[in-house]
Design a protein around this motif. Structure first.
Motif, PDB file in Angstrom:
ATOM      1  N   GLU A  86       0.965  -1.278   0.064  1.00  0.00           N
ATOM      2  CA  GLU A  86       0.128  -0.067   0.048  1.00  0.00           C
ATOM      3  C   GLU A  86       0.823   1.247  -0.062  1.00  0.00           C
ATOM      4  O   GLU A  86       2.012   1.391   0.495  1.00  0.00           O
ATOM      5  CB  GLU A  86      -0.719  -0.013   1.034  1.00  0.00           C
ATOM      6  CG  GLU A  86      -2.110  -0.931   1.103  1.00  0.00           C
ATOM      7  CD  GLU A  86      -3.096  -0.929   2.271  1.00  0.00           C
ATOM      8  OE1 GLU A  86      -3.030  -0.279   3.276  1.00  0.00           O
ATOM      9  OE2 GLU A  86      -4.052  -1.780   2.078  1.00  0.00           O
ATOM     10  N   GLY A  87       0.501   2.190  -0.576  1.00  0.00           N
ATOM     11  CA  GLY A  87       1.100   3.582  -1.007  1.00  0.00           C
ATOM     12  C   GLY A  87       0.155   4.671  -0.484  1.00  0.00           C
ATOM     13  O   GLY A  87      -1.098   4.504  -0.679  1.00  0.00           O
ATOM     14  N   GLU A  88       0.738   5.722   0.041  1.00  0.00           N
ATOM     15  CA  GLU A  88      -0.248   6.881   0.199  1.00  0.00           C
ATOM     16  C   GLU A  88      -0.861   7.282  -1.045  1.00  0.00           C
ATOM     17  O   GLU A  88      -0.107   7.383  -2.257  1.00  0.00           O
ATOM     18  CB  GLU A  88       0.592   8.005   0.816  1.00  0.00           C
ATOM     19  CG  GLU A  88       0.015   9.208   1.124  1.00  0.00           C
ATOM     20  CD  GLU A  88       0.839  10.411   1.723  1.00  0.00           C
ATOM     21  OE1 GLU A  88       0.165  11.438   1.416  1.00  0.00           O
ATOM     22  OE2 GLU A  88       1.892  10.063   2.173  1.00  0.00           O
ATOM     23  N   ARG A  99      -3.822   0.230  -2.960  1.00  0.00           N
ATOM     24  CA  ARG A  99      -3.454  -1.272  -2.843  1.00  0.00           C
ATOM     25  C   ARG A  99      -2.941  -1.686  -4.126  1.00  0.00           C
ATOM     26  O   ARG A  99      -3.819  -1.754  -4.982  1.00  0.00           O
ATOM     27  CB  ARG A  99      -4.498  -2.128  -2.043  1.00  0.00           C
ATOM     28  CG  ARG A  99      -3.895  -3.807  -1.915  1.00  0.00           C
ATOM     29  CD  ARG A  99      -4.738  -4.295  -0.984  1.00  0.00           C
ATOM     30  NE  ARG A  99      -4.613  -4.166   0.462  1.00  0.00           N
ATOM     31  CZ  ARG A  99      -4.810  -4.711   1.394  1.00  0.00           C
ATOM     32  NH1 ARG A  99      -5.207  -5.938   1.116  1.00  0.00           N
ATOM     33  NH2 ARG A  99      -4.615  -4.186   2.634  1.00  0.00           N
ATOM     34  N   THR A 100      -1.767  -2.376  -4.238  1.00  0.00           N
ATOM     35  CA  THR A 100      -1.157  -2.932  -5.386  1.00  0.00           C
ATOM     36  C   THR A 100      -0.611  -4.253  -5.025  1.00  0.00           C
ATOM     37  O   THR A 100      -0.005  -4.610  -4.034  1.00  0.00           O
ATOM     38  CB  THR A 100       0.146  -2.211  -5.957  1.00  0.00           C
ATOM     39  OG1 THR A 100      -0.212  -0.848  -5.834  1.00  0.00           O
ATOM     40  CG2 THR A 100       0.623  -2.722  -7.207  1.00  0.00           C
ATOM     41  N   THR A 118      -2.233  -5.854  -9.841  1.00  0.00           N
ATOM     42  CA  THR A 118      -3.592  -5.030  -9.562  1.00  0.00           C
ATOM     43  C   THR A 118      -3.385  -4.100  -8.760  1.00  0.00           C
ATOM     44  O   THR A 118      -2.747  -4.153  -7.546  1.00  0.00           O
ATOM     45  CB  THR A 118      -4.422  -6.221  -9.297  1.00  0.00           C
ATOM     46  OG1 THR A 118      -4.562  -7.339 -10.072  1.00  0.00           O
ATOM     47  CG2 THR A 118      -5.968  -5.518  -9.196  1.00  0.00           C
ATOM     48  N   GLU A 119      -4.243  -3.051  -9.065  1.00  0.00           N
ATOM     49  CA  GLU A 119      -4.159  -1.731  -8.155  1.00  0.00           C
ATOM     50  C   GLU A 119      -5.634  -1.365  -8.108  1.00  0.00           C
ATOM     51  O   GLU A 119      -6.276  -1.381  -9.052  1.00  0.00           O
ATOM     52  CB  GLU A 119      -3.129  -0.593  -8.729  1.00  0.00           C
ATOM     53  CG  GLU A 119      -3.189   0.632  -7.676  1.00  0.00           C
ATOM     54  CD  GLU A 119      -2.441   1.745  -7.886  1.00  0.00           C
ATOM     55  OE1 GLU A 119      -1.175   1.439  -7.706  1.00  0.00           O
ATOM     56  OE2 GLU A 119      -2.906   2.638  -8.537  1.00  0.00           O
TER      57      GLU A 119
END
Length: 162
Positions: A86-88, A99-100, A118-119
């Protein structure tokens, strides 16, 4: 109207995308090229990656062509099979983080790997679509760069964005 058409006409709660690519290396070699910060820094995080993509690790990515350090939270890591990060997110996401998921599936008796990225978590707005499409381009580029690096030792990202 058939079931497939009905499904395609449904309204979305959020935008997500999936990109895939075949890598002519084993799932272990391919997984390591993504999880290992030293390898990832050679073809993707041109400003460097810090921390292995292992659950609970402190990870940051930097890109020479997109200045700034990006924190990456590793939600799940299953050796040679799956990594979830997960990234901001921007204000165009449905949550504070996007979420990737990276999946590594053996192909041809394990001599090749199908990588699926998948993101999810983008709003169904113009801003959400712009951010999702931009990240879709980025992950597609990452898969191409991964293939070029692990199969041929070529850094495709160098000079690509600037």
């Amino acid at each position: 109207m058939n079931d497939e058409q009905n499904t395609k006409d449904e309204q979305l709660d959020e935008l997500s995308f999936t990109v895939t690519g075949y890598i002519s290396k084993t799932p272990h070699e391919t997984f390591e090229a993504v999880a290992d910060p030293e390898q990832l820094s050679k073809y993707f995080t041109t400003g460097g990656a810090r921390g292995r993509l292992a659950a609970g690790a402190e990870v940051t990515w930097e890109f020479a062509d997109f200045p700034g350090r990006f924190p990456v939270e590793v939600i799940e890591s299953i050796q040679d099979e799956k990594i979830v990060i997960e990234g901001e997110a921007t204000e165009h996401a449905t949550a504070a983080s996007t979420r990737t998921t990276f999946e590594f599936s053996p192909v041809d008796d394990g001599t090749r790997t199908l990588v699926t990225v998948t993101e999810q978590s983008w709003r169904t707005t113009v801003g959400g679509a712009e951010d999702a499409f931009g990240n879709c381009m980025g992950w597609t580029g990452m898969l191409a760069a991964l293939k070029a690096w692990v199969e041929y030792g070529i850094d495709l990202r160098e000079g690509f964005y600037k």
